[in-house]
Design an enzyme around this catalytic site. Structure first.
Site, PDB file in Angstrom:
ATOM      1  N   GLU A   3      -5.254  -0.834 -11.302  1.00  0.00           N
ATOM      2  CA  GLU A   3      -5.667  -2.203 -11.021  1.00  0.00           C
ATOM      3  C   GLU A   3      -6.878  -2.595 -11.873  1.00  0.00           C
ATOM      4  OE1 GLU A   3      -4.583  -3.509  -7.077  1.00  0.00           O
ATOM      5  OE2 GLU A   3      -6.643  -4.177  -6.796  1.00  0.00           O
TER       6      GLU A   3
ATOM      7  N   GLU B 161      -5.580  -3.448 -15.191  1.00  0.00           N
ATOM      8  CA  GLU B 161      -4.922  -4.754 -15.111  1.00  0.00           C
ATOM      9  C   GLU B 161      -5.969  -5.874 -15.110  1.00  0.00           C
ATOM     10  OE1 GLU B 161      -2.593  -5.188 -11.558  1.00  0.00           O
ATOM     11  OE2 GLU B 161      -1.584  -7.001 -12.251  1.00  0.00           O
TER      12      GLU B 161
ATOM     13  N   CYS C 118      -2.876  -4.076  -2.003  1.00  0.00           N
ATOM     14  CA  CYS C 118      -2.782  -2.867  -1.175  1.00  0.00           C
ATOM     15  C   CYS C 118      -2.248  -3.140   0.221  1.00  0.00           C
ATOM     16  CB  CYS C 118      -4.157  -2.220  -1.019  1.00  0.00           C
ATOM     17  SG  CYS C 118      -4.880  -1.751  -2.575  1.00  0.00           S
TER      18      CYS C 118
ATOM     19  N   SER D 125      -1.839  -8.580  -8.011  1.00  0.00           N
ATOM     20  CA  SER D 125      -1.707  -7.402  -8.861  1.00  0.00           C
ATOM     21  C   SER D 125      -0.303  -6.822  -8.743  1.00  0.00           C
ATOM     22  CB  SER D 125      -2.740  -6.359  -8.428  1.00  0.00           C
ATOM     23  OG  SER D 125      -2.407  -5.094  -8.962  1.00  0.00           O
TER      24      SER D 125
ATOM     25  N   LYS E 253       3.136  -0.996   7.026  1.00  0.00           N
ATOM     26  CA  LYS E 253       3.573   0.041   6.092  1.00  0.00           C
ATOM     27  C   LYS E 253       4.990   0.509   6.422  1.00  0.00           C
ATOM     28  CE  LYS E 253      -0.145   0.378   3.535  1.00  0.00           C
ATOM     29  NZ  LYS E 253      -0.118   0.104   2.087  1.00  0.00           N
TER      30      LYS E 253
ATOM     31  N   GLU F 163       6.886  -1.898   4.590  1.00  0.00           N
ATOM     32  CA  GLU F 163       6.727  -1.728   3.142  1.00  0.00           C
ATOM     33  C   GLU F 163       7.623  -0.616   2.585  1.00  0.00           C
ATOM     34  OE1 GLU F 163       2.898  -1.793   0.256  1.00  0.00           O
ATOM     35  OE2 GLU F 163       3.025  -0.010   1.488  1.00  0.00           O
TER      36      GLU F 163
ATOM     37  N   GLU G 184      12.017  -3.499  -3.900  1.00  0.00           N
ATOM     38  CA  GLU G 184      11.361  -3.501  -5.214  1.00  0.00           C
ATOM     39  C   GLU G 184      10.506  -2.251  -5.427  1.00  0.00           C
ATOM     40  OE1 GLU G 184      10.104  -5.633  -2.813  1.00  0.00           O
ATOM     41  OE2 GLU G 184       8.198  -4.597  -2.578  1.00  0.00           O
TER      42      GLU G 184
ATOM     43  N   CYS H  64      -8.413  -1.800   6.838  1.00  0.00           N
ATOM     44  CA  CYS H  64      -7.512  -0.805   7.434  1.00  0.00           C
ATOM     45  C   CYS H  64      -8.111  -0.102   8.657  1.00  0.00           C
ATOM     46  CB  CYS H  64      -7.141   0.243   6.399  1.00  0.00           C
ATOM     47  SG  CYS H  64      -6.473  -0.480   4.900  1.00  0.00           S
TER      48      CYS H  64
END
Lengths: 164, 586
Positions: free
Chosen positions: B283, B286, B303, B323, B362, B365, B370, B508
């Protein structure tokens, strides 16, 4: 929840949408806007299907769950359109003691729908009501303006068959 | 400005508190606990459940102390016969409509309602239910199970969903006995724009809401001799897991956690912190590329899968700002099923990757298409919450506080202090700054700590002067705050180069998968700050505190991935997102 998801496809027109947009713009940002907008929306469309409630939610920038919460709370709102033939089974005291529950049940069985909903072809909508002022004829059912009195459950099928 | 103080008497004891304090809080400061149910400070303050009623001299009826402000000379009684009777009656009526399968309930001994019944001394319920009290399970979404037969209609879940998160996918539907919490048109949760953050679960006082339990899948994999089972916990889990075993909030149990995972039978115990260091290198690269080559700014972190889902449905105009880095969880799984698999000579299909996450999103996720790797594998097979790991440890008979400290397996288990702080709001930003600023100004000039982006404020801003460019950063947590920042960015009133967004307030450490704490703890303790402090403390004690100093990470780039942001790194550690529908119709 018989009242919540209609089986009839939504057929809103651009004119209806334009009218609703006007109402939303007039109320946007004001506290307590949901009620008057939903009342107007029901006046415009005749009922409040998901498509219309989404327009209200997006227009007022509030969650759809909030719009639905209000719409499902108040008895004045309906999420089903009225059918070509509006059936109303009286559950007032006189009709009730004369067996109106069995009449309502017979209509439900025949049409396969619960009170508050509509048949998928849009022909019949079913509601219960409280006293139509014809207690002498109990139990009573109305279909649009036709009154059927002193009913027995076995008469329900043939009566409904007369409506095409 | 001096705060106005008010003196009142609570159970004949004089108390002086700031004006605006509620009776409930004032009583607490005088040493009196007032039981409550629907009250969740800062989230749900509606005085609806009537459990917290007290007598106020001169008032016509009992008042709800959670929302009743103190006034000068007020006389409050919190424990009269009238108060006790009223509270008990209210609770009995709530219980009359509650499915009490307490012994087999997911909340079991963590249930606030059960605690309340005990605290109020309810030994029988005199009223028969107005409902059939059969389970009413809705488990369409990958992360959550709702059982409305245990719902007390306190509105804590809907308040957190509507106000804290401004997603508002659930609300009270219908009325009277039919009232129930659900989505619009009673659609399944999987059908609506739920972001899977799980904040409703940690807000729920009963077993009406719980995470979908995936421990069975993990136990099956552990028992399967053909599977090589690898595990990695997220940064924040090490400072919260101890709460599952009654340890004080903010206890760091990293060493015991590692031993517990090993004793549960995992073949390798790695650390998602390691993947967090990879995330910073990717990141950071990037960001510098976008900054120096005129790319789309602000760059927004990726994230938090709750934020990603929110963005796809509510802010798809920001899709190019986000990102392309996969989240640390997904980078971890991706590296295990490529680099590690090749290194060990194990077929990636035979590896079963488990992540331990503070997060319910998560679970969603890991299913996202993808994320799939070029070799056809999904990076992570099962994502468990901190709570599920706690249950696995208990059920395996491991005496957690007796466990010796263990160490992560080295290959993907070495990490820096920068990775540790990922678990708190601002942590990803600080970790990125530690690397990015050093890359630009050199090791001597670059600060190590960035206190401006720390702390539990919902929105934090800072700017840093780099040669030829001032870098403006923003950190927001909680989707309400995320929305505020997005609105500001769109209108031009807020201008940033780099933004960290976390779906959960505080990041988190306060995720929807973290150990449950009762409202009577959450109302009086800043659990977010305590948990975050433990992360910063661990970071402070580490020798390596910048991600690019991680020797294992650098070795893997050299040996396998090539350059950060390079072709191979991109194919394994990056992905892209697409706009998603907010509603099923239209």
């Amino acid at each position: 929840m018989p009242n919540c998801k209609t089986v009839v496809p939504f057929r809103g027109t651009p004119e209806q949408q334009a009218r609703l947009t006007q109402v939303i713009e007039a109320h946007k940002g004001q506290p307590g806007a949901t009620m008057p907008v939903l009342q107007a929306a029901q006046e415009i469309y005749g009922y409040l299907p998901e498509e219309v409630q989404i327009m209200v939610a997006e227009g007022l920038d509030i969650p759809l769950s909030e719009v639905y919460g209000v719409a499902s709370f108040y008895a004045q709102f309906t999420m089903n359109p009225k059918g070509k033939y509006q059936i109303s089974v009286c559950l007032g005291t006189a009709c009730y003691v004369k067996g109106a529950a069995a009449i309502l049940n017979a209509v439900e069985q025949k049409l396969g729908i619960a009170p508050g909903s509509i048949t998928p072809d849009g022909k019949f909508s079913l509601d219960s009501c409280r006293c139509v002022g014809a207690c002498g004829l109990a139990p009573v059912m109305m279909i649009n303006n036709d009154v059927y009195g002193r009913l027995t459950p076995d008469q329900v099928g043939p009566i409904l068959d007369m409506y095409k | 400005m001096e705060q106005k103080m008010v003196t009142l008497r609570i159970n004949d004891i004089p108390v002086t508190v700031p004006a605006g304090t509620t009776v409930l809080e004032a009583a607490r400061s005088a040493g009196f606990n007032i039981p409550s149910l629907c009250y969740l400070k800062g989230v749900n303050e509606i005085g609806a459940c009537r459990i917290c009623v007290v007598e106020v001299k001169g008032a016509k009826s009992l008042v709800a102390s959670c929302v009743y402000p103190v006034s000068e000379g007020m006389e409050v009684y919190t424990n009269t016969e009238k108060v006790r009777k009223s509270r008990r009656l209210t609770l009995e009526l709530i219980l009359s409509n509650h499915r009490m399968d307490c012994l087999t309930c997911s909340r079991n001994s963590h249930c606030e309602l059960r605690q309340l019944a005990s605290d109020l001394g309810i030994d029988a319920v005199r009223y028969a239910g107005g409902d059939d009290l059969l389970p009413r399970i809705e488990d369409s979404a990958p992360h959550l199970v709702r059982d409305n037969s245990k719902c007390v209609l306190c509105r804590r879940c809907t308040a957190v969903c509507r106000q804290t998160q401004e997603v508002g996918v659930i609300g009270p539907n219908d009325r009277g006995f039919d009232t129930h919490i659900g989505c619009a048109f009673d659609r399944d949760l999987a059908e609506v724009d739920c972001v899977s953050c799980g904040q409703c679960i940690v807000a729920c006082p009963t077993g009406a809401l719980s995470e979908k339990d995936d421990t069975g899948k993990v136990l099956a994999a552990l028992a399967d001799p053909t599977k090589h089972v690898v595990v990695g916990p997220a940064p924040s889990v090490r400072v919260t897991l101890g709460e599952c075993f009654g340890m004080p909030i903010g206890t760091n149990v990293e060493g015991k956690m590692v031993t517990a995972l090993r004793r549960l039978g995992f073949d390798k115990v790695f650390d998602v912190d390691n993947a967090a260091d990879f995330t910073i290198l990717e990141e950071g690269t990037e960001f510098l590329d976008r900054l120096q080559n005129g790319g789309t700014l602000p760059l927004i972190t990726s994230c938090s899968p709750g934020w990603i889902r929110y963005m796809e449905q509510h802010a798809p105009d920001m899709i190019h700002n986000v990102s392309s880095c996969k989240s640390p969880q997904q980078m971890f799984g991706s590296l295990v099923k490529t680099y590690y698999a090749e290194k060990m000579g194990i077929e990636p299909q035979d590896i079963f990757v488990v992540s331990i996450m503070p997060c319910t999103a998560k679970k969603y996720e890991v299913l996202r298409e993808e994320q799939r790797l070029p070799n056809g594998c999904m990076p992570v097979d099962v994502s468990l919450t901190t709570r599920e790991l706690g249950r696995m440890i208990t059920q395996a008979g491991l005496l957690f506080d007796h466990l010796p400290d263990g160490e992560f397996d080295e290959m993907l288990g070495v990490s820096t202090g920068a990775a540790v702080i990922f678990g708190a709001t601002g942590g990803v930003m600080e970790a990125a700054l530690r690397t990015v600023v050093e890359k630009v100004v050199g090791a001597e000039m670059a600060p190590l700590e960035y206190h401006e982006v720390r702390g539990m404020d919902g929105v934090k801003e800072a700017s840093y002067d780099l040669p030829g460019k001032t870098v403006r950063v923003c950190v927001a947590s909680g989707l309400h705050n995320v929305k505020l920042v997005l609105d500001g960015v769109r209108s031009g009133t807020m201008q940033y180069d780099f933004i960290e967004f976390m779906a959960c307030p505080g990041g988190c450490i306060n995720g929807g998968g973290q150990p449950l704490q009762h409202a009577d703890v959450r109302n009086f303790t800043d659990i977010k700050a305590l948990r975050a402090a433990a992360l910063y403390k661990q970071d402070e004690g580490m020798t390596l505190r910048r991600s690019h100093q991680n020797p294992m990470v650098n070795a893997i780039y050299q040996e396998y991935l090539g350059e950060p942001g390079g072709h191979k790194a991109h194919s394994l550690l990056h992905c892209s997102y697409i706009k998603q529908k907010k509603y099923r119709v239209n």
